[in-house]
Design a protein around this motif. Structure first.
Motif, mmCIF file in Angstrom:
data_model
loop_
_atom_site.group_PDB
_atom_site.id
_atom_site.type_symbol
_atom_site.label_atom_id
_atom_site.label_comp_id
_atom_site.label_asym_id
_atom_site.label_seq_id
_atom_site.Cartn_x
_atom_site.Cartn_y
_atom_site.Cartn_z
ATOM 1 N N LYS A 149 0.815 -1.242 0.069
ATOM 2 C CA LYS A 149 -0.026 -0.157 -0.172
ATOM 3 C C LYS A 149 0.920 1.245 -0.100
ATOM 4 O O LYS A 149 1.983 1.424 0.443
ATOM 5 C CB LYS A 149 -0.908 0.087 1.335
ATOM 6 N N GLU A 150 0.270 2.305 -0.666
ATOM 7 C CA GLU A 150 1.002 3.259 -0.608
ATOM 8 C C GLU A 150 1.230 4.216 0.842
ATOM 9 O O GLU A 150 0.305 4.040 1.653
ATOM 10 C CB GLU A 150 0.208 4.619 -1.461
ATOM 11 N N PHE A 151 2.325 5.062 0.924
ATOM 12 C CA PHE A 151 2.436 5.558 2.246
ATOM 13 C C PHE A 151 1.333 6.231 2.769
ATOM 14 O O PHE A 151 0.725 6.191 4.022
ATOM 15 C CB PHE A 151 3.663 6.371 2.524
ATOM 16 N N LEU A 152 0.583 7.157 1.978
ATOM 17 C CA LEU A 152 -0.463 7.969 2.516
ATOM 18 C C LEU A 152 -1.694 7.189 2.934
ATOM 19 O O LEU A 152 -2.686 7.599 3.680
ATOM 20 C CB LEU A 152 -0.712 8.913 1.281
ATOM 21 N N GLU A 153 -1.899 6.027 2.200
ATOM 22 C CA GLU A 153 -2.927 5.364 2.504
ATOM 23 C C GLU A 153 -2.899 4.579 3.853
ATOM 24 O O GLU A 153 -3.977 4.590 4.714
ATOM 25 C CB GLU A 153 -3.193 4.097 1.705
ATOM 26 N N VAL A 154 -1.826 4.515 4.381
ATOM 27 C CA VAL A 154 -1.518 3.761 5.690
ATOM 28 C C VAL A 154 -0.862 4.631 6.885
ATOM 29 O O VAL A 154 -0.920 4.250 7.803
ATOM 30 C CB VAL A 154 -0.576 2.421 5.571
ATOM 31 N N LYS A 155 -0.817 6.092 6.551
ATOM 32 C CA LYS A 155 -0.140 7.018 7.226
ATOM 33 C C LYS A 155 -1.146 7.112 8.659
ATOM 34 O O LYS A 155 -0.397 7.100 9.651
ATOM 35 C CB LYS A 155 -0.034 8.464 6.630
ATOM 36 N N ASP A 156 -2.260 6.958 8.716
ATOM 37 C CA ASP A 156 -3.266 7.493 9.687
ATOM 38 C C ASP A 156 -3.010 5.888 10.680
ATOM 39 O O ASP A 156 -2.794 6.352 11.829
ATOM 40 C CB ASP A 156 -4.539 7.854 9.289
ATOM 41 N N GLU A 157 -3.020 4.981 9.791
ATOM 42 C CA GLU A 157 -3.043 3.772 10.536
ATOM 43 C C GLU A 157 -1.627 3.496 11.439
ATOM 44 O O GLU A 157 -1.648 3.012 12.498
ATOM 45 C CB GLU A 157 -3.043 2.713 9.690
#
Lengths: 195, 921
Positions: A149-157
């Motif tokens: 997954k892209e960084f921005l997709e999982v940043k919040d997680e």
């Protein structure tokens, strides 16, 4: 034969008498023991007592036993000391929470839990900041975990994961500080008398 | 048990069938077993039933610090009630709040068909005494400051390690690194009481053999060779050294950290750069005052920012003095290790604020002027302009002008710029008034009742401060009725010049008082505290009542701290929250020593020494021993007071033992007119009836020895020699004065009657009455008009009409007729000595003018006289007038009065000067 039979019946009768006598005395002994066990003051039941003093609050044996039973439903190996420690920590946090929110008049456990949660959120969690570099480093070091997954997709997680870790550490630190400054006296069993 | 029974029956059946033995024999055994079984099983069965939960008895074990009854009351499980484990838990927690228990254990056992409860408590012992041994170089006082224990405090064993560590650290700092400390508690012969034993082995101290510091600073570092290496002393010297260097203009000196090794104390010092400041052009403000404004010594550096800050501060000083045009500049240069700062100042003209005007206002300019900090006619302080602007806006807002704006503040400089005319140009806008007030959510308290408490009416100016106050009043109203959790929110809606206010009330449930827990009373008995309570269990919570209770407890003089807290809700009854109330107290020292010194013209130097103890046995009984000494009196008094005689509120019992030697002297010549030695006792009760009324009844018996009496003074045979006087004195007072020492309004009226009779074991018989009526009126601000009328008459039942000398009336002196010296008015004997008399009348009139700063001026007129007997009353009154000075002190004013005789007789002086404490009446 008859006399033999008579004798044997007589001996048997005598044996029965002895048996009855034994039963009688055994019964008497058993009843006496039971009676004194239940009625004697020297074996009175402990209904409740103080097992821990935490500043101006106390943990009662009844509360502690209840907490222990509940804890052991989910972890049979949990130690008595750990359960009591958790109760003490909760009292210390609640004390702080009430200091910041005076006027809370309820003593319901659910309200207290909410108050402690609010305190942790506002007092401890709010001060946690996770720099973007740390989030990026976590992403780089755990790429397989996020399955391409892209960084921005999982940043919040990732941020949530890191916040939870930091919160745990901060909370432990805070509790240690509270414990260092608190008056805590624990007597899980009735301790020796004072000098 | 059933199995046993079946088995027995089975055996019996088999036995009877097989043996053929008489049934009677086996039947007896069986019957006996059955009976026995029933006997033993009965209590077991009963215990398992509901009835076993009925509490039949409660015992307490291990309790010494409080009464057993108090503990049982706190836990609140009563005999006859069904045992409830939740109530027990609440009760134990409640009792723990007393603050005296380590543990409260509840055990139970069957008893009398029910349950017997036993509370086994482990109390926190009190520290009776701290005993120290082995401390030679560190004082007992220092050690007591370091350890977390105090005599009279609780002994908590958990602090033992901390106490030891703290003490060892202290010894380490004081130069004893190898000190050893043992702290242990030893039970005294009383339960719940320990002595704390501190055994100290100080060990050898570290000695300073050499002090290694820059030679030019050695003088200022007051630590000598041979001293013990005391880190606190060294730290103090380093701090002093830094201060010294700063005073020498080293703005960032560094001293330390020091090192101590093998007897050598090395103190490195780096003086750093020096700052030289010069001021040019300052005339109105001194260089010393300007230096106070520089931040370099606090900051430890001379940066450009710090220089700018110094300039701003200096300019502000000039503006404050009225130098509106002042300019300050600075030049900075560095030469070697010296920074040179030259401040160049242009002061300019001093500007005075000639006039303040307001334009566009419909409100009186004077009213607006009175609320701003700028004042016309004084030097103009530009620093106050912003604050003045804010004050004007706040003032307008308070009056409902919520849209007011100050368009401009015009400065018009006149007369070469030395006079300023300041004009505020205001756009007032419309005045918003309250058009409607509504209440929502109030169910238990009606809107009309809330409206009465609100002090906010329709048509009032819309003002957030007033609305905030009104909200607070609603909360107070609810609190006074037990709604401690009541919340009030305000919603305002403004339409043009009309405001609509809605107070949204969330009442929540009312609270009533549960148990009242008293903690912190180590000596004082609980009942002494409880009798001062104005609230009781079951009452609705009311802050005013709680405040009254607190005030009453403070008034006892036993407690330094009184706090009342409402504990969390434990239960609900009839829809009301039942909350326990915790009264936390801190007892003060019940003993006191009282020393006073004074001077009066008659007594000359006077002094008193008293020792009092006001909590005898924890019952608030007071005992005291006092000695009063002056040139004319020596008096010793032992007193005992019980403030609640027969457990009645405000019924004071007093017992006094008095030994007194008095001399009456001529003020001018100091000749002794007579001497009275009195030994007596007094038993009295005093009752405060309502607030203003006070009644007393005293019985007094005295042996009075009158001696060295000037022949002229003698009127009766009892005027010389010893006489026993037994008397009863009822009295009644009505007192509405605002301050008994220095009243400004109110009045005091009293009547006192003294009966001496043989029935009261007296050797002489008489009746003597005095009346008093004093009034105090504030005439104008700072001026009080006071007048007083006093009179007295006595009648002797003895053969001689005159009373014994000690009981006769005398006038003259600082509290009666001030133109005469002490006790000199009235009838005279053959040698012109005053004899006193059976009747007197006295009137006083005063104007008391407060001059400020504690000083006051008094003008007065006194009139009065003493007559020997009723038939002599035709003799005229003596008048005096005069003036005096007062200086206020906490125990009344110091007075200096001069009284001038208005109708003096031949040979009399023109007047008298009096110096004393207190007003004349």
């Amino acid at each position: 034969m008859r006399s033999k039979k008579k004798q044997s019946i007589g001996q048997r009768a005598k044996g029965k008498d002895n048996f009855l006598r034994r039963v009688f005395f055994l019964t008497l002994y058993a009843l006496c023991t039971l009676h004194f066990a239940l009625c004697s003051d020297s074996h009175a039941d402990v209904l409740d007592r103080i097992v821990a003093i935490v500043n101006k609050e106390v943990v009662l044996q009844s509360e502690y036993q209840k907490a222990l039973n509940t804890a052991r439903k989910s972890d049979v190996n949990i130690s008595e000391a750990r359960v009591l420690d958790e109760m003490i920590n909760r009292i210390l946090l609640l004390e702080q929470a009430k200091r910041l929110r005076p006027g809370n008049s309820s003593n319901k456990a659910a309200d207290d839990d909410a108050l402690v949660k609010e305190y942790i959120e506002k007092r401890i969690k709010s001060s946690i900041h996770v720099p973007i570099e740390e989030i990026e480093a976590f992403y780089t070091n755990n790429t397989e975990r996020f399955s391409g997954k892209e960084f921005l997709e999982v940043k919040d997680e990732i941020e949530d994961i890191l916040v939870v870790g930091k919160l745990r550490l901060k909370l432990l630190e805070h509790i240690k500080e509270l414990r260092d400054n608190a008056y805590i006296r624990v007597r899980l069993s009735a301790g020796p008398d004072l000098p | 048990m059933i199995n046993i029974y079946c088995d027995i029956n089975h055996s019996k059946w088999r036995h009877s069938r097989e043996s053929g033995n008489p049934e009677k024999y086996r039947g007896k055994i069986l019957a006996f077993i059955l009976l026995l079984t029933s006997y033993f099983l009965l209590p077991i069965y009963t215990y398992a039933s509901d009835s076993d939960k009925v509490i039949r008895a409660i015992e307490v074990e291990g309790l010494h610090r409080i009464d057993k009854k108090e503990l049982i009351e706190l836990i609140d499980l009563r005999v006859g009630r069904i045992f409830d484990e939740d109530e027990l838990a609440i009760g134990i927690k409640r009792a723990f709040r007393k603050g005296i228990f380590y543990d409260i254990q509840a055990v139970s056992g069957p008893y009398d068909g029910g349950t017997k409860l036993k509370y086994v408590v482990k109390e926190i012992p009190l520290i009776k005494k701290i005993v120290m041994d082995g401390n030679k170089k560190v004082s007992v006082r220092d050690i007591k400051k370091v350890i977390p224990y105090k005599e009279g405090d609780d002994f908590r064993e958990e602090y033992l390690n901390k106490a030891k560590t703290d003490l060892l650290n202290h010894y380490g700092r004081k130069g004893f690194p190898s000190a050893e400390v043992t702290i242990s508690a030893e039970q005294t012969d009383k339960p719940a009481e320990v002595h704390l034993n501190i055994q100290i082995n100080e060990g050898p101290p570290l000695i300073i053999n050499t002090v290694d510091i820059a030679a030019d600073l050695r003088w200022y570092f007051k630590v000598s060779e041979g001293d013990i290496f005391d880190k606190d002393a060294v730290d103090l010297q380093i701090k002093n050294l830094k201060e010294y260097l700063k005073s020498e203009n080293y703005f960032n000196p560094v001293a330390g950290p020091y090192e101590f090794r093998d007897g050598v104390l090395v103190v490195p010092v780096n003086k750093g750069q020096r700052l030289e400041m010069s001021f040019i052009g300052n005339y109105a403000v001194s260089a010393k005052d300007l230096k106070k404004e520089v931040p370099f010594f606090e900051d430890g550096e001379v940066t450009d920012e710090a220089v700018q800050e110094a300039l701003d501060r200096m300019k502000s000083v000039y503006l404050g003095e009225g130098y509106y045009y002042a300019q300050v500049a600075a030049g900075k240069r560095t030469e070697d290790e010296v920074i040179k700062l030259d401040f160049i100042i242009f002061e300019g003209k001093k500007v005075f604020l000639k006039k303040i005007e307001f334009e566009g206002t419909s409100i009186s300019s004077e009213a607006v002027k009175s609320i701003i900090p700028l004042t016309g006619g004084k030097p103009y302080n530009d620093n106050l302009l912003a604050a003045s602007r804010d004050s004007v806006l706040r003032f307008y807002n308070a009056l409902g002008y919520i849209k007011t704006d100050i368009k401009e503040i015009e400065k018009d400089f006149q007369e070469d710029g030395s006079q300023l005319l300041l004009k505020f140009i205001i756009a007032e806008g419309p005045q918003t008034k309250i058009e409607g007030i509504q209440f929502e959510g109030n169910r238990d308290i009606g809107s009309s009742e809330i409206e009465n408490a609100l002090q906010l009416k329709k048509g009032s100016p819309y003002n957030l401060v007033d609305i905030g106050d009104a909200r607070y009043r609603i909360i107070s109203l609810y609190n006074s009725k037990g709604y401690m959790d009541a919340r009030v929110e305000v919603e305002s809606r403004v339409e043009e010049d009309k405001a609509f206010i809605t107070f949204k009330v969330t009442e929540n449930r009312p609270s009533v008082i549960g148990k009242i827990i008293i903690s912190g009373n180590r000596q004082t008995k609980a009942k002494i505290i409880e009798r001062e309570f104005t609230v009781t269990e079951g009452d609705t919570y009311n802050y005013e009542d709680i405040l009254t209770t607190k005030q009453r407890l403070y008034k006892l003089g036993i407690f330094n701290e009184v706090s009342v807290s409402v504990l969390e809700t434990e239960k609900t009854e009839d829809g009301k929250l039942v909350r326990d109330m915790l009264v936390s107290l801190k007892e003060g020292n019940p003993g006191s020593v009282e020393i006073s010194l004074g001077y009066g013209d008659y007594e000359r130097f006077r002094s008193s020494l008293g020792i009092n103890y006001n909590n005898l046995g924890g019952y608030h009984r007071q005992v005291g021993l006092k000695g009063d000494f002056s040139a004319v009196k020596e008096r010793y008094t032992f007193s005992f007071k019980e403030p609640w005689l027969f457990n009645q509120r405000d019924l004071l019992f007093t017992a006094l033992l008095i030994k007194e030697k008095t001399r009456s002297v001529n003020l001018d010549t100091r000749d002794v007119l007579y001497k009275i030695d009195r030994t007596g006792m007094l038993l009295g009760i005093e009752k405060v009836i309502k607030k203003e009324w006070r009644a007393t009844l005293n019985y007094e018996y005295s042996f009075v020895d009158t001696k060295d009496v000037e022949p002229g003074v003698i009127l009766s045979r009892e005027d010389s020699g010893t006489i026993g006087i037994g008397s009863a004195t009822p009295s009644l007072f009505y007192d509405t004065r605002d301050d008994p020492f220095d009243p400004t309004r109110g009045s005091l009226h009293g009547i006192v009657v003294k009966f001496a009779s043989k029935a009261l074991l007296s050797e002489t018989e008489f009746i003597k009455g005095t009346v008093q009526s004093s009034w105090f009126f504030p005439v104008i601000k700072r001026v009080v008009f006071a007048f007083s009328l006093r009179g007295g008459a006595a009648y002797s039942y003895d053969t001689i009409q005159e009373l014994p000398l000690v009981e006769r009336f005398f006038l003259g002196g600082r509290t009666t007729v001030r133109g005469y010296s002490n006790d000199t008015l009235g009838p005279k004997g053959a040698d012109d000595s005053p004899t006193g008399g059976n009747i007197f009348a006295l009137g006083n009139l005063e104007f008391r003018i407060a001059l400020g700063k504690g000083f006051g001026l008094v003008t007065f007129m006194d009139a009065g006289n003493v007559w020997q007997l009723l038939q002599d009353v035709r003799m005229k009154l003596k008048y005096t007038s005069g003036a005096g000075l007062r200086y206020k002190t906490p125990i009344g004013p110091i007075s200096l009065d001069y009284g001038h005789k208005m109708n003096r007789d031949r040979g009399e002086t023109s007047g008298e000067l009096h110096f004393s404490f207190g007003h004349a009446f």
